[in-house]
Design an enzyme around this catalytic site. Structure first.
Site, mmCIF file in Angstrom:
data_model
loop_
_atom_site.group_PDB
_atom_site.id
_atom_site.type_symbol
_atom_site.label_atom_id
_atom_site.label_comp_id
_atom_site.label_asym_id
_atom_site.label_seq_id
_atom_site.Cartn_x
_atom_site.Cartn_y
_atom_site.Cartn_z
ATOM 1 N N LYS A 203 45.719 6.497 71.054
ATOM 2 C CA LYS A 203 45.200 7.813 71.442
ATOM 3 C C LYS A 203 46.260 8.867 71.128
ATOM 4 O O LYS A 203 47.239 9.028 71.862
ATOM 5 C CB LYS A 203 44.858 7.801 72.937
ATOM 6 C CG LYS A 203 44.722 9.179 73.615
ATOM 7 C CD LYS A 203 43.657 10.067 73.029
ATOM 8 C CE LYS A 203 43.537 11.364 73.852
ATOM 9 N NZ LYS A 203 44.684 12.292 73.627
ATOM 10 N N GLU A 277 57.971 6.471 78.376
ATOM 11 C CA GLU A 277 59.098 7.274 77.891
ATOM 12 C C GLU A 277 58.751 8.709 78.240
ATOM 13 O O GLU A 277 57.846 9.290 77.647
ATOM 14 C CB GLU A 277 59.307 7.063 76.393
ATOM 15 C CG GLU A 277 60.661 7.562 75.900
ATOM 16 C CD GLU A 277 60.612 9.008 75.459
ATOM 17 O OE1 GLU A 277 61.058 9.874 76.254
ATOM 18 O OE2 GLU A 277 60.149 9.281 74.353
#
Length: 503
Positions: A203, A277
């Site tokens: 995505k 992250e």
């Protein structure tokens, strides 16, 4: 050709294949087929240098995510991918890297259109590094190993056993990537996930979907089986559906800490594995004994690279007091000379912010910093009248309580503060984040001691942005979970199985 299409393809600098790519609406890749959204909806992606439309893209929603997950599940459970020999996967993944290298200029231009960054940098850094990451992980396909274990089994006297471990792929991995390094962040996740034998649903960010879709064509060209790589374009609702999907085994996300917490909440339904992250507010520490010119150049790059839209940006600049005034003046002078412009201009050094939303956010921080009493040695306002440009800004006379010091701005803005001696470590660690840090000094002992004391996942000495494919990357504290890059990235996409056989 419609008027809008003429606008998209008018720039004579565009390569023919890039011009063709943006001349028509783009579909999603699901189960080896290019397809419209189930709803028929599309959305427009814009050039941040001009705010002009580039092309329209299929707007995937929960239904489309479900289609993609089912295709990935079928490819994993019934298709050849998980059962393919490691050296066969290796050759396919390596081929992706080679095609990226061959088509680097196309990816660079498309990234410049969609993101605003320099086409030359996007080709030479983002794309060629992505190619290197695919090739590195291709080599890991044949090196995912278990181990034998010499077990004791004290509660089975006299027994003999053969015990060992296996490393299995997780299954279907959902990969959600940001807009600041669209191709590169997708690669960080795709390469190890595929090397481990997983299938994926990617995505991309709604602001920058184009290089992900071009990458989908590369996977087809390389010969990947249908359903191994699926790409769903859309907004946050599509990412939320992917995060919560009960048949997804793993979510890997790069983005803001705020959204990362939502990803964790959405993933709890089936306790899928999650790696994150996230944000940063990285300290960049300059000692008085540093090489002055080298440290100035590196410190400017630390917060201006990628227009400041970089999670590791060294936006808290700590300078030892004896050189503070001279150093910050030199940083401000260097920053003020940067050539600002669109990414397709080969002379551009600082491009636009990604969107009106990001422009408003950064402009708000600039105004708040000045209102709080900070002083701008350079910059502090919008640049030009078109697109989403702001001037590179160096703030001094700041306090740690200011929002420009404590919060991630994600723009070309740095807050500089003087320090005395060892006080800098406590100040550097005074953050909810712990992603990266820079240290500038000629004293080897000081460098090692400071690097050990700073709470950050990556510490760069006498350089900044010192990335390498073989070095693990990730953060402490609220900068994330897990480590990407390096051989340890495979750990994020495998499960360890312990087998113990009574002989």
């Amino acid at each position: 050709m419609t008027a809008s299409t003429e606008t998209r393809t008018a720039d004579p600098r565009l390569l023919p294949r890039v011009r063709e790519f943006v001349s028509r609406d783009r579909q999603m890749l699901i189960g080896g087929e290019w397809t419209d959204a189930a709803s028929g909806k599309t959305f427009t992606t814009y050039d941040p240098a001009t705010a002009a439309p580039i092309t329209d893209v299929a707007q995937g929603e929960a239904t489309d995510v479900d289609r993609a997950v089912r295709a990935a599940r079928q490819a994993f459970d019934e298709g050849p991918w998980a059962r393919m020999k490691p050296n066969e996967r290796e050759r396919l993944i390596w081929r992706v890297g080679d095609i990226l290298s061959e088509r680097a200029d196309e990816f660079g231009q498309l990234e410049a259109l969609d993101n605003g960054k320099s086409a030359g940098i996007a080709a030479a850094v983002d794309t060629q590094w992505s190619a290197d990451i695919f090739r590195y992980n291709a080599g890991l396909c044949t090196k995912i190993t278990g181990s034998t274990v010499n077990v004791s089994m004290p509660f089975v006297p006299g027994g003999e056993f053969h015990a060992y471990t296996l490393r299995d792929p997780l299954g279907v991995c959902g990969l959600i990537v940001p807009w600041n390094f669209p191709l590169l962040m997708a690669t960080f996740k795709l390469a190890p996930a595929l090397a481990a034998g997983n299938t994926v649903v990617l995505k991309p960010a709604e602001q920058t979907p184009l290089t992900a879709l071009l990458l989908g064509e590369v996977f087809e060209e390389a010969g990947f089986p249908p359903g191994v790589v699926n790409i769903v374009t859309g907004f946050g609702d599509a990412g939320a559906a992917l995060s919560a999907h009960p048949d997804v085994d793993k979510i890997a996300f790069t983005g803001s800490t705020e959204v990362g917490k939502k990803i964790v909440a959405a993933a709890q339904g089936n306790l899928k594995k999650v790696s994150l992250e996230l944000g940063g507010k990285s300290p960049n520490i300059v000692f008085a004994d540093a090489d002055f010119d080298q440290a100035v150049a590196g410190s400017v790059a630390a917060w201006m690279f990628n227009h400041g839209q970089c999670c590791v940006a060294g936006t808290r600049l700590f300078v030892e007091r004896p050189i503070f005034d001279d150093f910050t003046a030199a940083v401000a002078e260097a920053a003020s000379k940067a050539k600002i412009g669109p990414g397709l201009d080969p002379t551009t050094e600082l491009g636009p912010l990604i969107s009106q939303e990001q422009f408003d956010k950064v402009s708000g921080y600039l105004a708040q910093g000045l209102a709080d009493g900070a002083r701008a040695l350079t910059g502090g306002k919008r640049w030009g009248n078109e697109g989403y440009f702001v001037e590179p800004t160096v703030f001094v006379d700041v306090d740690p309580s200011f929002s420009i010091v404590s919060e991630e701005i994600f723009g070309p803005v740095v807050a500089a503060m003087p320090f005395d001696g060892d006080d800098v470590v406590a100040a550097a660690n005074d953050s909810i984040y712990g992603l990266a840090a820079g240290i500038w000094t000629k004293d080897l002992s000081k460098a090692h001691k400071t690097a050990r004391a700073v709470k950050a996942g990556s510490v760069w000495v006498n350089q900044y942005n010192g990335f390498d494919t073989a070095m693990p990357f990730g953060g402490y504290k609220q900068s994330g979970w897990g480590r990407e890059l390096g051989s340890s990235a495979i750990d994020l996409y495998t499960e360890t199985k312990a087998v113990n056989i009574a002989l």
